[in-house]
Design a protein around this motif. Structure first.
Motif, PDB file in Angstrom:
ATOM      1  N   LEU A 298     -37.058 -60.892  49.868  1.00  0.00           N
ATOM      2  CA  LEU A 298     -36.885 -62.335  49.666  1.00  0.00           C
ATOM      3  C   LEU A 298     -38.161 -63.008  50.171  1.00  0.00           C
ATOM      4  N   GLN A 299     -39.036 -63.310  49.249  1.00  0.00           N
ATOM      5  CA  GLN A 299     -40.371 -63.788  49.583  1.00  0.00           C
ATOM      6  C   GLN A 299     -40.482 -65.315  49.475  1.00  0.00           C
ATOM      7  N   PRO A 300     -41.381 -65.906  50.265  1.00  0.00           N
ATOM      8  CA  PRO A 300     -42.198 -65.261  51.282  1.00  0.00           C
ATOM      9  C   PRO A 300     -41.363 -64.838  52.482  1.00  0.00           C
ATOM     10  N   GLN A 301     -41.752 -63.703  53.094  1.00  0.00           N
ATOM     11  CA  GLN A 301     -41.010 -63.226  54.257  1.00  0.00           C
ATOM     12  C   GLN A 301     -41.022 -64.291  55.345  1.00  0.00           C
ATOM     13  N   ASP A 302     -39.872 -64.461  56.011  1.00  0.00           N
ATOM     14  CA  ASP A 302     -39.745 -65.552  56.974  1.00  0.00           C
ATOM     15  C   ASP A 302     -38.495 -65.318  57.806  1.00  0.00           C
ATOM     16  N   ASP A 303     -38.607 -65.446  59.125  1.00  0.00           N
ATOM     17  CA  ASP A 303     -37.435 -65.229  59.965  1.00  0.00           C
ATOM     18  C   ASP A 303     -36.353 -66.289  59.744  1.00  0.00           C
ATOM     19  N   HIS A 304     -36.712 -67.426  59.130  1.00  0.00           N
ATOM     20  CA  HIS A 304     -35.727 -68.464  58.815  1.00  0.00           C
ATOM     21  C   HIS A 304     -34.738 -68.026  57.725  1.00  0.00           C
ATOM     22  N   ASN A 305     -35.037 -66.938  57.029  1.00  0.00           N
ATOM     23  CA  ASN A 305     -34.195 -66.497  55.923  1.00  0.00           C
ATOM     24  C   ASN A 305     -33.007 -65.640  56.361  1.00  0.00           C
ATOM     25  N   ALA A 306     -32.831 -65.441  57.654  1.00  0.00           N
ATOM     26  CA  ALA A 306     -31.745 -64.591  58.152  1.00  0.00           C
ATOM     27  C   ALA A 306     -30.388 -65.106  57.673  1.00  0.00           C
ATOM     28  N   ALA A 307     -29.482 -64.184  57.427  1.00  0.00           N
ATOM     29  CA  ALA A 307     -28.164 -64.526  56.901  1.00  0.00           C
ATOM     30  C   ALA A 307     -27.202 -64.946  58.008  1.00  0.00           C
ATOM     31  N   ALA A 308     -26.339 -65.897  57.692  1.00  0.00           N
ATOM     32  CA  ALA A 308     -25.170 -66.192  58.511  1.00  0.00           C
ATOM     33  C   ALA A 308     -24.047 -65.261  58.069  1.00  0.00           C
ATOM     34  N   LEU A 309     -23.203 -64.855  59.011  1.00  0.00           N
ATOM     35  CA  LEU A 309     -22.168 -63.850  58.743  1.00  0.00           C
ATOM     36  C   LEU A 309     -20.794 -64.385  59.108  1.00  0.00           C
ATOM     37  N   LEU A 310     -19.785 -63.921  58.364  1.00  0.00           N
ATOM     38  CA  LEU A 310     -18.411 -64.328  58.634  1.00  0.00           C
ATOM     39  C   LEU A 310     -17.460 -63.228  58.168  1.00  0.00           C
ATOM     40  N   ILE A 311     -16.413 -62.976  58.940  1.00  0.00           N
ATOM     41  CA  ILE A 311     -15.340 -62.093  58.505  1.00  0.00           C
ATOM     42  C   ILE A 311     -14.239 -62.960  57.921  1.00  0.00           C
ATOM     43  N   ARG A 312     -13.951 -62.771  56.649  1.00  0.00           N
ATOM     44  CA  ARG A 312     -12.951 -63.586  55.972  1.00  0.00           C
ATOM     45  C   ARG A 312     -11.543 -63.213  56.446  1.00  0.00           C
ATOM     46  N   PRO A 313     -10.551 -64.072  56.206  1.00  0.00           N
ATOM     47  CA  PRO A 313      -9.174 -63.739  56.575  1.00  0.00           C
ATOM     48  C   PRO A 313      -8.668 -62.452  55.932  1.00  0.00           C
ATOM     49  N   ASP A 314      -9.206 -62.099  54.734  1.00  0.00           N
ATOM     50  CA  ASP A 314      -8.777 -60.858  54.087  1.00  0.00           C
ATOM     51  C   ASP A 314      -9.543 -59.642  54.591  1.00  0.00           C
ATOM     52  N   GLY A 315     -10.439 -59.843  55.562  1.00  0.00           N
ATOM     53  CA  GLY A 315     -11.164 -58.732  56.152  1.00  0.00           C
ATOM     54  C   GLY A 315     -12.493 -58.415  55.500  1.00  0.00           C
ATOM     55  N   LYS A 316     -12.764 -59.012  54.344  1.00  0.00           N
ATOM     56  CA  LYS A 316     -14.062 -58.784  53.708  1.00  0.00           C
ATOM     57  C   LYS A 316     -15.140 -59.574  54.454  1.00  0.00           C
ATOM     58  N   TYR A 317     -16.377 -59.088  54.346  1.00  0.00           N
ATOM     59  CA  TYR A 317     -17.496 -59.744  55.001  1.00  0.00           C
ATOM     60  C   TYR A 317     -18.197 -60.704  54.040  1.00  0.00           C
TER      61      TYR A 317
END
Length: 452
Positions: A92-111
């Motif tokens: 995912l260019q340009p490379q950048d530490d700001h591009n980090a993903a936010a994460l969540l575990i859904r109620p159904d257990g999927k990410y």
């Protein structure tokens, strides 16, 4: 609901000392770093006792250009210690530490993982794991296009950052991005993140300089999302820091009074209408504290908010010296915010970003336990060769902190710690290496474990 930023890994290592050496570190990813305006970047899944860690790889790190810009999701089985890495988006260019993903575990257990480029285009990307509690396979990447919304205000706007929260009382998922007018803007999903729709601006101001309002969020996972925010970027404005929260579709001040009856519209209200936590140009000791910036906000087990703020120590707001940054602890004490100075964080990491520091984080279960990255030993004020990690503790009413070195004599910097706390275990992750810009670094994601 699973607790984010928390995990237990005592079967891997037991630490009988706080001062550690390189051989004691757990390396989760040998190539990665993160910015601090995407949350959660670390999530623990109690169902399978797995830790998920989001970061961005760089060409300067191991495997070079083959991994440049990769949005990585590392999983660690905390029973076996086995780790695996899934690439959510290659290069995912340009490379950048700001591009980090936010994460969540859904109620159904999927990410759910959600991410954007840094001020480059008009897209927010997301992916969902194909199976519950399994990060080995993901559905195809999907895209939310902000372009029609930007066209109404400023076609030159771009989308940056993601912050994911699920409120069980509403059965609704929220994402907060920097988007329209560079204001904190809201996407909502009523199907656990399968699809998204625009739901208005959290806040708005007349744009000044680079962007409006740097916002940090925290949630109880049930019915409330709290946040700290600034006026603008600290290099453009002598910022205050404000607190507010969303509950039952309304925007509220700290005391619960209503600012916006319907936060999910496109009107937006100014930060000025919220509760002021930190006032620009407040004197602390012999210095005036200016150009504040948000570091983190947490909710203690009772739901009371607290967090961290940085500021420049100057003689005036016009002082152009960026050599002395301070860290402040802010805690809601009954009905009032109590702000106290914690430590010196030293000069800016590099000249182009006058307010970048090593940062800090605080135990979400204990407002009196903090971990900082600093080139100044908080025990005696002596300069260090690199940024080291220190642990600070205090009693509830004490103003001073007692410090213990977590790292020492490091050959490279230790930056941007994240604290994760669960029951009797506390874990601290950070990235370790050399960083010369947000787009150029050779760092690894590492961590240690403490047993309370």
């Amino acid at each position: 609901m699973p607790r984010s930023c928390c995990f237990a890994i005592g079967v891997l290592l037991t630490f009988f000392q706080l001062r550690i050496f390189a051989s004691d570190l757990i390396t989760f990813n040998d190539n990665g770093a993160w910015c601090w305006y995407q949350d959660p970047r670390i999530v623990h899944d109690p169902t399978n006792n797995t830790l998920l860690i989001s970061s961005v790889a760089a060409s300067e790190g191991p495997d070079g250009s083959a991994r440049a810009g990769d949005i990585d999701l590392v999983t660690c089985d905390l029973k076996t210690g086995n780790k695996s890495r899934f690439i959510l988006h290659h290069s995912l260019q340009p490379q950048d530490d700001h591009n980090a993903a936010a994460l969540l575990i859904r109620p159904d257990g999927k990410y759910l993982a959600m991410y954007s480029r840094h001020n480059v285009d008009n897209f927010t990307f997301w992916r969902i794991s194909t199976k519950p509690h399994d990060a080995s396979a993901w559905n195809d990447e999907q895209t939310f296009d902000w372009t029609p919304l930007f066209a109404k205000v400023d076609p030159k706007n771009h989308a940056t950052y993601c912050n994911l929260f699920y409120l069980s009382s509403e059965n609704r998922t929220y994402n907060f991005s920097r988007a329209i007018n560079t204001d904190p803007s809201i996407l909502i999903s009523d199907n656990q993140g399968d699809t998204w729709s625009y739901a208005g601006k959290l806040l708005t101001k007349k744009r000044l300089g680079y962007v409006n309002g740097y916002t940090k969020y925290a949630s109880n996972g049930r019915d409330r999302i709290d946040f700290f925010t600034t006026d603008h970027h600290p290099r453009d404005f002598n910022n205050n820091v404000y607190h507010g929260y969303i509950q039952a579709g309304k925007l509220r001040r700290t005391d619960g009074s209503i600012v916006d009856e319907n936060v999910l519209d496109d009107d937006g209200h100014s930060q000025d209408e919220l509760t002021k936590v930190f006032t620009a140009s407040t004197p602390f000791g012999q210095s005036i504290m200016t150009h504040a910036w948000t570091v983190c906000i947490k909710l203690d087990p009772s739901g009371r908010p607290f967090g961290l703020i940085t500021a420049r120590a100057n003689q005036s707001a016009d002082d152009k010296s960026f050599s002395d940054h301070r860290l402040f602890h802010a805690r809601l004490d009954k009905e009032n915010w109590r702000v106290t100075e914690v430590a010196k964080l030293g000069p800016a990491l590099w000249p182009a970003e006058q307010d970048y520091t090593g940062l800090a984080d605080i135990d979400p279960l204990d407002p009196n336990v903090i971990y900082i990255s600093t080139p100044i030993d908080p025990r005696d004020g002596k300069a260090l060769k690199v940024h080291e990690i220190f642990k600070g503790t205090r009693s509830d009413e004490a103003k001073s902190w007692t410090w213990t070195a977590i790292t020492s004599d490091s050959p490279v910097d230790n930056l941007r710690p994240i604290v994760c706390s669960w029951e009797s275990t506390r874990a601290i992750l950070w990235f370790r290496g050399t960083m010369t810009r947000s787009q150029h670094y050779n760092c690894a994601i590492v961590g240690i474990i403490e047993h309370k």
